[in-house]
Design an enzyme around this catalytic site. Structure first.
Site, PDB file in Angstrom:
ATOM      1  CB  CYS A 347      17.534  48.916  75.478  1.00 28.43           C
ATOM      2  SG  CYS A 347      19.054  49.894  75.426  1.00 28.43           S
ATOM      3  CB  ILE A 348      14.115  45.396  74.782  1.00 24.97           C
ATOM      4  CG1 ILE A 348      14.767  45.939  73.508  1.00 24.97           C
ATOM      5  CG2 ILE A 348      12.701  44.929  74.460  1.00 24.97           C
ATOM      6  CD1 ILE A 348      14.917  44.911  72.412  1.00 24.97           C
TER       7      ILE A 348
END
Length: 523
Positions: A347-348
Site C-alpha cells: 500500500c504505502i
C-alpha cells in the site's frame, strides 16, 4: 489499513440493505443522480419486482451514473433469492492476502466460491487444506473444502458457474516507477470467454482512478456487446486488508463500494451487505478508487514527515519517540506515525504513485507525494550510513563487517516481504562490502537482488554474538530482545523494539545518547 482517529463521522445506516452507510451521511452528488435499488423481497409482486425489473442507468463515461429509467434485463427476484438462499455462486480471481480472506468470508457465509489463481503451488496447498496467508487458518480452508463451499483451481472456466466475480490481483509498479495493471487486464481477458450474462464483476485491486471503467467495464462491453447496468454489472470496492491485524478483518472493516451505474451499485451493496458488517456506497467507481489511494497517501506523507524529522531530532538532542508519545496524548486533530528503516508492503510505497501518475495524466502535479516518495527511498540509505558510523567508532570498517538484520519482513509479526525496507538495507550493506545475514521467526528464505537465495539464521545467542552489529529492522514479537541485547556486541534498533531493555550496547534510531560510558547515541 489504519484508522485515523481524528474525527468520527456519524454514518447513516440502512439496515435493510445489509448495514449500508452512505459516506459522510451525504446524498448522491447532483440532483440528477437518483438511486435505483434492487427491490427487497417484500417488494416482489407476483414473482416480479414492482416496476418489472431492476432499473438501470446510462453512463456518463466517467464512472458516474445518471438515471434514465431504462428497464434492465436482469431478474431482480432471482438475485434477491440467490442472496437470501445463498444459491448465488462466486469466483475470486487471485488468492493472495486479499483474495483468500475474501473467498473464505464468502464461503463461511454460505456461498459456493470458486477460487482461481495462476500459481499452481498455491492451488495445490489450498486443495490440500493448507494456508499460506497469515490470519487464515489451515483448519478453515480444510473445512470449507470439505463443505463443498470452496474449490481452488487454475482454470478460468470456473467463471462460467459464477454469478459474482471478484478480482483481487496484484497491482505493482513498472521498472519506470509507473502503474502496472497487467494483472488486471490478464484477469479480465481470462474470464471474458466464460462470463455469463447477468454477472456482477467487482474489482478490488488497488489502482488509479478510471481503471474500472477503462479496463473492466469497457472491455466487457466491447467483447460481449452488453451494457453495464443492463446485461452485466460492474463495481469497484477497494481492499482494506491490514496483514497480521488481530482487530480488523474482511468482515468488520467498513467496505467502500462504487458502481458503474446505480443498478450496479445496488447489486454490489446487496451482495457484500449479505456477509459484511458495514457497506459504504459512493457515487462512482472513480470515487472509490481515489478514496483508497488517498487513505494510503495520507499515511505516506505523514510517515515521510516523521522520518525526515527523526535525524533532525537526533542532532538537536531530542528523543523522537518521547516527542511522538507526548503528541499522541492530544485527543483530537492528531494521530501518531512512527519512524523506521523505511516503508513496506503493497500500500504505502505504491498507492501514492498510482494517484500521482493519474493526476499528472490530467496535468496536475502532486508535489507532496513526490517529496514523500523521495524521502522514503532515502531512509534505507541513511540507516546504512549510520550503521557504518557506529561500526567505525568500534574500529570496524563496514567492508568485511559481520552484520545481522533482526527481521526481514516489512511489518511486525507477518511473513510479507513485499517492498520491505529490510531488503534494501540488506542490499546496500552487501554493496558496501559487509557480510550480511538475517534472522526472522516468520521468514526462512528470500531471493536477493542478485538472484541467489539467503537463508535465515536462528534467532539465537550464537547468531547475535557472531555479528559486529545487529540491526533491528522488524520488531517481531518472536524476538527475545533481552537475550539479543545481552549477546550482541552492538545493536542498532530502528524500531524502538528494545524500549525497556536493560543493559547491552543499544543505539536507537531517533534517540540521543543517554547513558554514561556509552558511545554517542547509545543507551
Amino acid at each position: 489499513m489504519e484508522t485515523d482517529g481524528m474525527e468520527e463521522t456519524q454514518k447513516q445506516k440502512e439496515t435493510a440493505a445489509g448495514h449500508v452507510s452512505r459516506a459522510g451521511g451525504r446524498p448522491w452528488v447532483g440532483e440528477t443522480h437518483q438511486r435505483f435499488m434492487i427491490p427487497k423481497a417484500s417488494e416482489i409482486d407476483g414473482g416480479n419486482p414492482v416496476g418489472s425489473k431492476i432499473s438501470a442507468a446510462s453512463d456518463t463515461g466517467s464512472g458516474q451514473s445518471v438515471a434514465t429509467g431504462t428497464i434492465a434485463s436482469i431478474d431482480a427476484d432471482r438475485i434477491m433469492r440467490g442472496i437470501r438462499e445463498r444459491s448465488l455462486q462466486a469466483a475470486v480471481i487471485g488468492l493472495g492476502y486479499v483474495g483468500l480472506p475474501m473467498a473464505m468470508e464468502m464461503a463461511q457465509a454460505g456461498y459456493r466460491v470458486h477460487g482461481i489463481d495462476i500459481d499452481a503451488r498455491k492451488v495445490s496447498r489450498l486443495r490440500a487444506g493448507d494456508s499460506y496467508v497469515i490470519g487464515i487458518d489451515a483448519a478453515l480452508v480444510e473445512a470449507m473444502n470439505e463443505s463443498g463451499r470452496f474449490e481452488a483451481g487454475t482454470d478460468y472456466r470456473a467463471v462460467s458457474q459464477a454469478d459474482v466475480i471478484v478480482i483481487c490481483v496484484p497491482t505493482p509498479l513498472t521498472t519506470e516507477h509507473e502503474p502496472d495493471i497487467s494483472f488486471i487486464t490478464a484477469a479480465v481477458d481470462g474470464m471474458l470467454p466464460y462470463l455469463q450474462e447477468g454477472s456482477l464483476v467487482i474489482l478490488e485491486s488497488t489502482t488509479y482512478p478510471g481503471t474500472t471503467e477503462e479496463c473492466v467495464k469497457l472491455p466487457i462491453e466491447a467483447a460481449k456487446g452488453w451494457k453495464a447496468g443492463l446485461q452485466f454489472h460492474v463495481c469497484y470496492s477497494p481492499e482494506r486488508v491490514d496483514p497480521g491485524s488481530v482487530h480488523y478483518g474482511v468482515k468488520n472493516t467498513p467496505k467502500i463500494i462504487g458502481g458503474s451505474t446505480p443498478a450496479c451499485l445496488s447489486y454490489g451493496e446487496r451482495f457484500y451487505g449479505s456477509f459484511l458488517n458495514e457497506i459504504v456506497p459512493v457515487s462512482s467507481t472513480t470515487v472509490a478508487e481515489t478514496a483508497k489511494l488517498f487513505e494510503n497517501t495520507f499515511r505516506s506523507v505523514n510517515i515521510a514527515l516523521v522520518n525526515e524529522l527523526t535525524p533532525a531530532c537526533e542532532q538537536m538532542g531530542v528523543d523522537i519517540w518521547e516527542v511522538l508519545d507526548a503528541a499522541a496524548t492530544k485527543p483530537f486533530g492528531y494521530m501518531p506515525f512512527y519512524p523506521g528503516p523505511g516503508i513496506g508492503g503493497h500500500c504505502i510505497p505504491i498507492d501514492p504513485i498510482y494517484l500521482s501518475w493519474a493526476a499528472e495524466r490530467k496535468g496536475a502535479a502532486l508535489r507532496f507525494i513526490t517529496l514523500a516518495d523521495e524521502t522514503h527511498r532515502h531512509v534505507p540509505k541513511r540507516i546504512v550510513e549510520r550503521a557504518a558510523e557506529l561500526l567505525a567508532k568500534d574500529g570496524v570498517p563496514i567492508a568485511g563487517a559481520r552484520i545481522v538484520l533482526a527481521g526481514i519482513a516489512y511489518k511486525k509479526d507477518i511473513d510479507d516481504l513485499r517492498e520491505s525496507p529490510a531488503l534494501d538495507v540488506f542490499r546496500l550493506l552487501e554493496e558496501a562490502g559487509a557480510e550480511v545475514a538475517f534472522a526472522d521467526p516468520l521468514v526462512s528464505t528470500f531471493r536477493k537482488h542478485d538472484g541467489t537465495m539467503a537463508q535465515a539464521r536462528p534467532a539465537s545467542p550464537q547468531t547475535w554474538a557472531w555479528a559486529d552489529l545487529v540491526i533491528v529492522t522488524t520488531d517481531h514479537s518472536g524476538f527475545d530482545y533481552e537475550e539479543l541485547a545481552a549477546h550482541a556486541r552492538l545493536v542498532y534498533d530502528t524500531r524502538n523494539a528494545t524500549a525497556g531493555v536493560a543493559g547491552g550496547r543499544i543505539v536507537v534510531l531517533g534517540q540521543p545518547g543517554m547513558s554514561a560510558g556509552g558511545q554517542d547515541g547509545e543507551s
